[in-house]
Motif scaffolding. Structure first.
Motif, short mmCIF file in Angstrom:
data_model
loop_
_atom_site.label_atom_id
_atom_site.label_comp_id
_atom_site.label_asym_id
_atom_site.label_seq_id
_atom_site.Cartn_x
_atom_site.Cartn_y
_atom_site.Cartn_z
N LEU A 87 1.40 -1.34 0.10
CA LEU A 87 -0.01 0.33 -0.13
C LEU A 87 1.20 1.38 0.41
O LEU A 87 1.64 1.26 1.16
CB LEU A 87 -1.01 0.49 1.39
CG LEU A 87 -1.54 1.25 1.58
CD1 LEU A 87 -3.07 1.16 0.28
CD2 LEU A 87 -2.76 1.53 2.60
N VAL A 88 0.74 1.81 -1.47
CA VAL A 88 1.53 3.48 -1.63
C VAL A 88 0.51 4.73 -0.41
O VAL A 88 -0.59 4.24 -1.71
CB VAL A 88 1.98 3.72 -3.04
CG1 VAL A 88 3.26 4.60 -2.96
CG2 VAL A 88 2.98 1.97 -3.76
N ARG A 89 1.64 5.30 0.12
CA ARG A 89 0.25 6.34 0.25
C ARG A 89 1.02 7.54 0.81
O ARG A 89 2.26 7.74 0.65
CB ARG A 89 -0.25 5.75 1.69
CG ARG A 89 0.69 5.70 2.73
CD ARG A 89 0.30 5.33 4.23
NE ARG A 89 0.87 4.68 5.78
CZ ARG A 89 1.45 6.28 5.97
NH1 ARG A 89 1.78 7.38 5.81
NH2 ARG A 89 2.29 5.92 6.66
N GLU A 130 -4.17 6.30 -11.65
CA GLU A 130 -4.27 7.21 -10.67
C GLU A 130 -4.52 6.39 -9.44
O GLU A 130 -4.93 5.67 -9.27
CB GLU A 130 -5.71 7.78 -11.33
CG GLU A 130 -6.45 8.37 -10.52
CD GLU A 130 -7.53 9.15 -11.14
OE1 GLU A 130 -8.28 9.89 -10.69
OE2 GLU A 130 -8.45 8.12 -12.30
N ALA A 131 -4.23 7.23 -8.52
CA ALA A 131 -4.66 7.32 -7.39
C ALA A 131 -5.21 7.24 -6.64
O ALA A 131 -5.95 8.07 -7.15
CB ALA A 131 -3.38 7.59 -6.36
N ALA A 132 -5.98 6.27 -5.37
CA ALA A 132 -7.43 7.00 -4.67
C ALA A 132 -7.13 7.75 -3.86
O ALA A 132 -5.80 7.79 -3.00
CB ALA A 132 -7.98 4.94 -4.01
N TRP A 165 -3.70 10.70 -0.35
CA TRP A 165 -4.33 9.71 -0.80
C TRP A 165 -3.06 7.97 -1.29
O TRP A 165 -2.59 7.80 -0.39
CB TRP A 165 -3.23 10.60 -2.18
CG TRP A 165 -1.85 10.28 -2.72
CD1 TRP A 165 -1.53 10.94 -1.60
CD2 TRP A 165 -0.98 9.68 -3.40
NE1 TRP A 165 -0.01 11.14 -2.67
CE2 TRP A 165 0.26 9.85 -3.21
CE3 TRP A 165 -0.95 7.51 -3.08
CZ2 TRP A 165 1.98 8.84 -2.92
CZ3 TRP A 165 0.26 7.48 -3.28
CH2 TRP A 165 1.59 8.26 -3.41
N THR A 166 -3.60 6.91 -1.67
CA THR A 166 -3.56 5.58 -1.68
C THR A 166 -3.25 4.64 -3.00
O THR A 166 -4.05 5.78 -3.21
CB THR A 166 -3.92 4.65 -0.98
OG1 THR A 166 -5.51 4.75 -1.31
CG2 THR A 166 -4.26 5.35 0.89
N TYR A 167 -2.81 4.02 -2.79
CA TYR A 167 -1.83 3.29 -4.38
C TYR A 167 -1.60 1.64 -3.96
O TYR A 167 -0.84 1.41 -3.11
CB TYR A 167 -1.52 3.95 -5.37
CG TYR A 167 -1.31 3.24 -7.06
CD1 TYR A 167 -2.38 3.33 -7.66
CD2 TYR A 167 -0.86 2.06 -7.08
CE1 TYR A 167 -2.00 2.31 -9.43
CE2 TYR A 167 -0.20 1.49 -7.81
CZ TYR A 167 -1.33 1.76 -9.29
OH TYR A 167 -1.40 1.05 -9.93
N GLU A 168 -2.63 0.88 -4.69
CA GLU A 168 -2.02 -0.40 -4.22
C GLU A 168 -1.34 -1.14 -5.16
O GLU A 168 -2.09 -1.20 -6.75
CB GLU A 168 -3.65 -1.53 -3.79
CG GLU A 168 -4.63 -1.18 -2.37
CD GLU A 168 -5.64 -2.18 -2.08
OE1 GLU A 168 -5.63 -3.00 -3.44
OE2 GLU A 168 -6.42 -1.80 -1.11
N TRP A 169 -0.02 -1.46 -4.90
CA TRP A 169 0.98 -1.70 -5.97
C TRP A 169 1.79 -3.09 -6.32
O TRP A 169 1.70 -3.56 -4.45
CB TRP A 169 2.50 -0.75 -5.91
CG TRP A 169 3.13 -1.48 -6.81
CD1 TRP A 169 3.22 -1.06 -7.82
CD2 TRP A 169 4.70 -1.09 -6.25
NE1 TRP A 169 4.69 -1.10 -8.61
CE2 TRP A 169 5.91 -1.22 -7.64
CE3 TRP A 169 5.58 -0.56 -4.59
CZ2 TRP A 169 6.93 -1.53 -7.62
CZ3 TRP A 169 6.26 -1.12 -4.25
CH2 TRP A 169 6.96 -1.64 -6.54
N THR A 170 1.94 -3.66 -6.52
CA THR A 170 1.99 -5.15 -6.23
C THR A 170 3.48 -5.00 -7.78
O THR A 170 2.89 -4.83 -8.87
CB THR A 170 1.36 -5.47 -7.84
OG1 THR A 170 -0.46 -6.31 -5.95
CG2 THR A 170 2.03 -7.90 -7.58
N VAL A 216 7.67 7.33 -8.82
CA VAL A 216 6.50 8.42 -8.31
C VAL A 216 5.87 9.63 -8.34
O VAL A 216 4.80 8.53 -8.94
CB VAL A 216 7.77 9.23 -10.02
CG1 VAL A 216 7.64 10.85 -9.87
CG2 VAL A 216 8.97 8.98 -10.44
N VAL A 217 5.49 9.88 -8.45
CA VAL A 217 4.20 10.80 -7.60
C VAL A 217 4.02 12.26 -8.11
O VAL A 217 4.69 13.24 -8.29
CB VAL A 217 3.70 10.69 -5.94
CG1 VAL A 217 4.57 11.69 -5.80
CG2 VAL A 217 2.10 11.06 -5.90
#
Length: 343
Positions: free
Chosen positions: A251-253, A278-280, A292-297, A307-308
Protein backbone atom coordinates in the motif's frame (compact mmCIF):
# COMPACT_ATOMS: atom_id res chain seq x y z
CA UNK A 1 9.95 24.77 9.91
CA UNK A 2 10.46 21.05 9.96
CA UNK A 3 7.76 19.30 11.96
CA UNK A 4 10.10 16.33 12.45
CA UNK A 5 12.71 18.25 14.40
CA UNK A 6 12.65 18.97 18.08
CA UNK A 7 14.30 22.37 17.92
CA UNK A 8 13.34 25.45 15.91
CA UNK A 9 15.32 26.31 12.79
CA UNK A 10 15.58 29.41 10.70
CA UNK A 11 15.00 29.55 6.93
CA UNK A 12 18.72 30.01 6.42
CA UNK A 13 19.33 26.51 7.79
CA UNK A 14 16.49 24.74 6.00
CA UNK A 15 17.73 23.83 2.52
CA UNK A 16 20.33 21.27 3.49
CA UNK A 17 18.12 19.47 5.99
CA UNK A 18 14.97 19.47 3.89
CA UNK A 19 16.80 18.18 0.82
CA UNK A 20 17.93 15.02 2.60
CA UNK A 21 14.56 13.38 2.11
CA UNK A 22 15.13 12.99 -1.63
CA UNK A 23 18.74 11.81 -1.35
CA UNK A 24 19.53 9.46 -4.23
CA UNK A 25 16.23 10.02 -6.00
CA UNK A 26 17.95 11.34 -9.11
CA UNK A 27 20.54 8.55 -9.39
CA UNK A 28 20.39 5.99 -12.21
CA UNK A 29 18.77 2.69 -11.28
CA UNK A 30 21.57 0.52 -9.83
CA UNK A 31 22.06 -3.19 -10.31
CA UNK A 32 20.07 -5.25 -7.81
CA UNK A 33 23.01 -6.06 -5.51
CA UNK A 34 24.12 -2.44 -5.52
CA UNK A 35 20.61 -1.22 -4.80
CA UNK A 36 20.34 -3.33 -1.67
CA UNK A 37 23.77 -2.10 -0.56
CA UNK A 38 22.72 1.53 -0.95
CA UNK A 39 19.48 0.70 0.78
CA UNK A 40 21.31 -0.33 3.93
CA UNK A 41 23.17 2.98 3.93
CA UNK A 42 20.42 5.42 2.98
CA UNK A 43 17.15 3.78 3.95
CA UNK A 44 14.53 6.26 5.15
CA UNK A 45 11.64 4.89 7.26
CA UNK A 46 8.05 5.51 6.14
CA UNK A 47 6.34 8.57 7.54
CA UNK A 48 3.26 8.30 9.72
CA UNK A 49 1.31 11.39 8.67
CA UNK A 50 -1.91 12.02 10.60
CA UNK A 51 -4.43 14.20 8.80
CA UNK A 52 -4.15 16.83 11.57
CA UNK A 53 -0.56 17.52 12.59
CA UNK A 54 -0.05 17.54 16.38
CA UNK A 55 1.08 20.95 17.60
CA UNK A 56 4.46 19.69 18.79
CA UNK A 57 5.13 18.16 15.35
CA UNK A 58 3.96 21.12 13.28
CA UNK A 59 6.90 22.49 11.32
CA UNK A 60 8.65 25.65 12.52
CA UNK A 61 10.77 28.13 10.57
CA UNK A 62 11.44 31.71 11.63
CA UNK A 63 13.21 34.49 9.81
CA UNK A 64 15.69 34.87 12.67
CA UNK A 65 17.05 32.82 15.54
CA UNK A 66 15.80 35.47 17.99
CA UNK A 67 12.15 35.11 16.92
CA UNK A 68 11.33 32.40 19.46
CA UNK A 69 12.97 34.45 22.20
CA UNK A 70 10.82 37.43 21.26
CA UNK A 71 7.73 35.25 21.41
CA UNK A 72 8.72 33.69 24.72
CA UNK A 73 9.34 37.10 26.29
CA UNK A 74 6.06 38.58 25.10
CA UNK A 75 3.98 39.62 28.13
CA UNK A 76 0.25 39.35 27.66
CA UNK A 77 -0.50 42.22 30.06
CA UNK A 78 1.52 44.51 27.80
CA UNK A 79 0.43 43.04 24.46
CA UNK A 80 -2.09 44.59 22.09
CA UNK A 81 -2.96 44.48 18.42
CA UNK A 82 -3.13 47.80 16.59
CA UNK A 83 -5.04 48.30 13.33
CA UNK A 84 -3.51 51.41 11.81
CA UNK A 85 -2.56 53.21 8.62
CA UNK A 86 -5.04 54.25 5.93
CA UNK A 87 -8.16 53.69 8.03
CA UNK A 88 -10.84 56.07 9.35
CA UNK A 89 -11.09 54.41 12.77
CA UNK A 90 -7.85 52.97 14.17
CA UNK A 91 -8.43 50.02 16.49
CA UNK A 92 -6.48 48.59 19.39
CA UNK A 93 -7.39 45.16 20.80
CA UNK A 94 -6.22 43.62 24.05
CA UNK A 95 -6.19 39.84 24.43
CA UNK A 96 -9.54 39.89 26.23
CA UNK A 97 -10.99 41.72 23.22
CA UNK A 98 -9.54 39.08 20.91
CA UNK A 99 -11.24 36.30 22.84
CA UNK A 100 -14.58 38.13 22.68
CA UNK A 101 -14.65 37.98 18.88
CA UNK A 102 -16.95 35.41 17.34
CA UNK A 103 -14.82 32.33 16.68
CA UNK A 104 -14.42 30.89 13.19
CA UNK A 105 -12.46 27.72 12.48
CA UNK A 106 -10.63 26.66 9.31
CA UNK A 107 -8.60 23.59 8.47
CA UNK A 108 -5.54 25.04 6.73
CA UNK A 109 -2.30 23.47 5.52
CA UNK A 110 0.78 25.68 5.77
CA UNK A 111 4.05 25.15 3.96
CA UNK A 112 7.49 26.76 4.08
CA UNK A 113 8.69 28.30 0.83
CA UNK A 114 11.92 26.32 1.29
CA UNK A 115 10.14 22.96 1.35
CA UNK A 116 11.78 20.55 -1.09
CA UNK A 117 9.84 17.95 -3.14
CA UNK A 118 8.93 15.28 -0.60
CA UNK A 119 10.04 17.49 2.29
CA UNK A 120 8.56 17.75 5.77
CA UNK A 121 8.16 21.53 5.97
CA UNK A 122 4.40 21.28 5.50
CA UNK A 123 1.74 20.64 8.17
CA UNK A 124 -2.02 20.77 8.62
CA UNK A 125 -4.02 22.16 11.58
CA UNK A 126 -7.43 23.35 12.66
CA UNK A 127 -7.08 27.07 13.36
CA UNK A 128 -9.50 29.08 15.46
CA UNK A 129 -9.83 32.84 15.43
CA UNK A 130 -11.76 35.59 13.69
CA UNK A 131 -11.79 36.87 10.10
CA UNK A 132 -9.39 39.66 9.19
CA UNK A 133 -11.95 41.11 6.75
CA UNK A 134 -14.42 41.94 9.52
CA UNK A 135 -11.79 43.73 11.58
CA UNK A 136 -10.65 45.79 8.60
CA UNK A 137 -14.24 46.71 7.75
CA UNK A 138 -14.72 48.01 11.30
CA UNK A 139 -11.65 50.21 10.88
CA UNK A 140 -12.98 51.84 7.68
CA UNK A 141 -10.17 51.30 5.15
CA UNK A 142 -9.29 53.92 2.57
CA UNK A 143 -10.70 53.54 -0.93
CA UNK A 144 -7.07 53.63 -2.11
CA UNK A 145 -5.96 50.77 0.16
CA UNK A 146 -3.53 48.49 -1.66
CA UNK A 147 -1.77 46.24 0.86
CA UNK A 148 -2.36 45.00 4.38
CA UNK A 149 0.87 44.69 6.38
CA UNK A 150 1.34 42.21 9.23
CA UNK A 151 3.96 43.08 11.83
CA UNK A 152 5.22 40.69 14.50
CA UNK A 153 6.77 41.16 17.91
CA UNK A 154 10.03 39.71 16.55
CA UNK A 155 10.39 42.53 14.01
CA UNK A 156 9.27 40.43 11.04
CA UNK A 157 6.83 41.93 8.56
CA UNK A 158 5.09 40.89 5.35
CA UNK A 159 1.91 41.78 3.52
CA UNK A 160 -0.94 40.58 1.37
CA UNK A 161 -3.00 42.62 -1.04
CA UNK A 162 -6.05 44.42 0.35
CA UNK A 163 -8.23 42.44 -2.05
CA UNK A 164 -6.85 39.16 -0.65
CA UNK A 165 -7.35 40.35 2.91
CA UNK A 166 -11.03 41.09 2.28
CA UNK A 167 -12.02 37.70 0.82
CA UNK A 168 -13.13 36.48 4.23
CA UNK A 169 -10.96 33.37 4.59
CA UNK A 170 -7.91 35.00 6.23
CA UNK A 171 -7.93 34.26 9.96
CA UNK A 172 -6.38 36.03 12.90
CA UNK A 173 -5.84 32.83 14.84
CA UNK A 174 -5.58 32.47 18.60
CA UNK A 175 -6.09 28.69 18.80
CA UNK A 176 -4.52 25.68 17.12
CA UNK A 177 -6.08 22.23 17.15
CA UNK A 178 -8.48 23.15 19.92
CA UNK A 179 -6.00 24.73 22.35
CA UNK A 180 -4.53 28.20 22.79
CA UNK A 181 -1.97 29.01 20.15
CA UNK A 182 1.43 27.71 21.35
CA UNK A 183 4.10 30.33 21.88
CA UNK A 184 6.38 28.88 19.23
CA UNK A 185 3.55 29.13 16.69
CA UNK A 186 2.73 32.79 17.30
CA UNK A 187 0.88 33.19 20.63
CA UNK A 188 -1.17 35.18 21.31
CA UNK A 189 -2.22 35.91 17.70
CA UNK A 190 -1.02 35.05 14.21
CA UNK A 191 -2.13 35.40 10.62
CA UNK A 192 -3.35 32.31 8.75
CA UNK A 193 -3.65 32.98 5.01
CA UNK A 194 -4.90 29.92 3.08
CA UNK A 195 -2.99 29.14 -0.09
CA UNK A 196 0.04 31.33 0.62
CA UNK A 197 3.49 30.21 1.77
CA UNK A 198 4.47 30.50 5.42
CA UNK A 199 6.32 33.77 4.83
CA UNK A 200 2.92 35.48 4.57
CA UNK A 201 1.53 33.91 7.77
CA UNK A 202 3.09 36.28 10.28
CA UNK A 203 3.32 35.17 13.92
CA UNK A 204 3.23 37.10 17.22
CA UNK A 205 1.12 39.83 15.63
CA UNK A 206 1.28 43.31 17.14
CA UNK A 207 0.12 45.51 14.26
CA UNK A 208 -1.95 45.32 11.10
CA UNK A 209 -1.38 48.34 8.88
CA UNK A 210 -3.41 49.29 5.82
CA UNK A 211 -1.23 51.05 3.25
CA UNK A 212 -1.84 52.69 -0.12
CA UNK A 213 1.38 51.42 -1.69
CA UNK A 214 3.02 48.11 -2.54
CA UNK A 215 4.67 47.06 0.71
CA UNK A 216 7.95 45.17 0.47
CA UNK A 217 8.30 42.73 3.36
CA UNK A 218 11.45 41.34 4.94
CA UNK A 219 11.94 38.65 2.30
CA UNK A 220 10.76 40.74 -0.63
CA UNK A 221 13.52 43.22 0.20
CA UNK A 222 15.88 40.29 -0.39
CA UNK A 223 14.40 39.30 -3.75
CA UNK A 224 11.82 36.69 -2.72
CA UNK A 225 8.31 36.51 -4.16
CA UNK A 226 5.62 38.95 -3.07
CA UNK A 227 2.86 36.75 -4.48
CA UNK A 228 3.53 33.80 -2.17
CA UNK A 229 1.04 31.44 -3.85
CA UNK A 230 1.74 27.76 -3.20
CA UNK A 231 1.93 25.43 -6.22
CA UNK A 232 0.46 21.95 -6.61
CA UNK A 233 2.65 19.40 -4.82
CA UNK A 234 2.58 15.80 -3.61
CA UNK A 235 4.78 13.33 -1.79
CA UNK A 236 5.15 9.63 -0.97
CA UNK A 237 5.09 8.84 2.76
CA UNK A 238 5.06 5.03 2.50
CA UNK A 239 7.22 3.18 1.65
CA UNK A 240 10.29 5.07 2.71
CA UNK A 241 13.13 5.82 0.32
CA UNK A 242 15.27 2.67 -0.14
CA UNK A 243 13.06 0.81 2.33
CA UNK A 244 13.39 -2.98 2.08
CA UNK A 245 10.01 -4.53 1.20
CA UNK A 246 9.65 -8.27 1.84
CA UNK A 247 6.46 -8.85 -0.14
CA UNK A 248 5.37 -7.73 -3.59
CA UNK A 249 1.98 -6.25 -2.67
CA UNK A 250 2.29 -2.85 -1.02
CA UNK A 251 0.00 0.00 0.00
CA UNK A 252 1.68 3.16 -1.23
CA UNK A 253 0.37 6.29 0.45
CA UNK A 254 1.11 9.96 0.81
CA UNK A 255 -0.37 13.44 0.67
CA UNK A 256 -1.09 15.97 -2.06
CA UNK A 257 -1.72 19.69 -1.68
CA UNK A 258 -2.73 22.27 -4.21
CA UNK A 259 -3.03 25.51 -2.26
CA UNK A 260 -5.67 27.64 -3.98
CA UNK A 261 -5.66 25.17 -6.90
CA UNK A 262 -7.08 22.33 -4.81
CA UNK A 263 -6.59 18.70 -5.82
CA UNK A 264 -8.49 16.86 -8.56
CA UNK A 265 -6.14 14.00 -9.43
CA UNK A 266 -3.14 12.15 -7.97
CA UNK A 267 -1.09 9.72 -10.08
CA UNK A 268 1.67 7.24 -9.24
CA UNK A 269 4.33 5.79 -11.49
CA UNK A 270 6.17 2.60 -10.48
CA UNK A 271 8.60 2.69 -13.40
CA UNK A 272 10.32 6.04 -13.02
CA UNK A 273 7.66 8.04 -14.87
CA UNK A 274 7.26 5.89 -17.98
CA UNK A 275 3.63 5.01 -17.15
CA UNK A 276 1.13 6.45 -14.67
CA UNK A 277 -1.85 5.11 -12.73
CA UNK A 278 -4.47 7.12 -10.84
CA UNK A 279 -4.33 6.88 -7.05
CA UNK A 280 -7.33 6.94 -4.73
CA UNK A 281 -7.69 10.04 -2.58
CA UNK A 282 -10.03 11.19 0.13
CA UNK A 283 -11.87 14.54 -0.12
CA UNK A 284 -10.62 17.14 2.35
CA UNK A 285 -11.60 20.66 3.39
CA UNK A 286 -10.70 23.09 0.58
CA UNK A 287 -7.59 24.54 2.26
CA UNK A 288 -6.18 21.26 3.60
CA UNK A 289 -3.92 18.58 2.17
CA UNK A 290 -5.37 15.42 0.66
CA UNK A 291 -4.33 11.88 1.73
CA UNK A 292 -3.95 9.44 -1.18
CA UNK A 293 -3.31 5.69 -1.52
CA UNK A 294 -2.40 3.23 -4.26
CA UNK A 295 -2.31 -0.57 -4.10
CA UNK A 296 0.85 -1.58 -5.94
CA UNK A 297 2.14 -5.05 -6.74
CA UNK A 298 5.79 -5.20 -7.72
CA UNK A 299 6.23 -7.23 -10.92
CA UNK A 300 9.68 -8.51 -9.93
CA UNK A 301 12.24 -8.40 -7.12
CA UNK A 302 14.76 -5.56 -7.11
CA UNK A 303 14.75 -1.78 -7.19
CA UNK A 304 11.65 0.09 -8.38
CA UNK A 305 11.47 3.87 -8.84
CA UNK A 306 8.19 5.32 -7.56
CA UNK A 307 7.11 8.84 -8.55
CA UNK A 308 4.00 10.80 -7.60
CA UNK A 309 2.38 13.83 -9.24
CA UNK A 310 -0.87 15.75 -8.76
CA UNK A 311 -3.23 18.08 -10.60
CA UNK A 312 -5.39 20.92 -9.28
CA UNK A 313 -9.13 21.40 -9.74
CA UNK A 314 -8.36 24.22 -12.16
CA UNK A 315 -6.26 21.95 -14.37
CA UNK A 316 -2.89 23.21 -13.09
CA UNK A 317 -0.40 20.32 -12.94
CA UNK A 318 2.47 19.78 -10.58
CA UNK A 319 5.69 20.88 -12.25
CA UNK A 320 8.16 18.09 -12.90
CA UNK A 321 11.12 20.40 -13.54
CA UNK A 322 13.45 20.69 -10.56
CA UNK A 323 13.53 24.24 -9.22
CA UNK A 324 15.19 25.71 -6.15
CA UNK A 325 13.34 27.69 -3.52
CA UNK A 326 14.60 31.13 -4.52
CA UNK A 327 12.69 33.23 -5.39
CA UNK A 328 9.18 31.71 -5.49
CA UNK A 329 9.38 28.20 -4.01
CA UNK A 330 10.68 24.82 -5.09
CA UNK A 331 9.33 22.60 -7.85
CA UNK A 332 9.74 18.97 -8.89
CA UNK A 333 8.15 15.60 -8.25
CA UNK A 334 8.91 13.35 -5.30
CA UNK A 335 10.79 10.20 -6.28
CA UNK A 336 11.81 7.23 -4.12
CA UNK A 337 13.42 3.84 -4.70
CA UNK A 338 11.57 0.84 -3.25
CA UNK A 339 13.61 -2.35 -2.77
CA UNK A 340 11.49 -5.46 -3.18
CA UNK A 341 13.16 -8.59 -1.81
CA UNK A 342 10.69 -11.18 -3.03
CA UNK A 343 7.65 -11.51 -5.28
Amino acid sequence: MNGAVSRPISRRRVLGAAGAIVLGAGLPRPAEAGAFFWGRLFSVPPRDTPFITPNDQFYRVNYSDHSLEAGANLRLDRWSLAVSGAVERPIRLRYADVLEQRVAERMVTLQCIDNEPGGSLMSNALWGGFPLAGLLARAGPSDAARDVVFRGADGYHDSITFERAMRGDVLLAHSMNGVSLPRDHGYPLRAVVPGLFGIKNVKWLTEIEVVEHDHRGYWQERGWTDDGAMPVTSRIDQPGHYQLLRVARQLVRGIAFGGSHGIARVELSADGGATWREAAWAPSPPDAWVPWTYEWTAPAPGAHTLVVRAQGRDGVRQRSEIGRAYPAGTSGVHTIVALVKAV
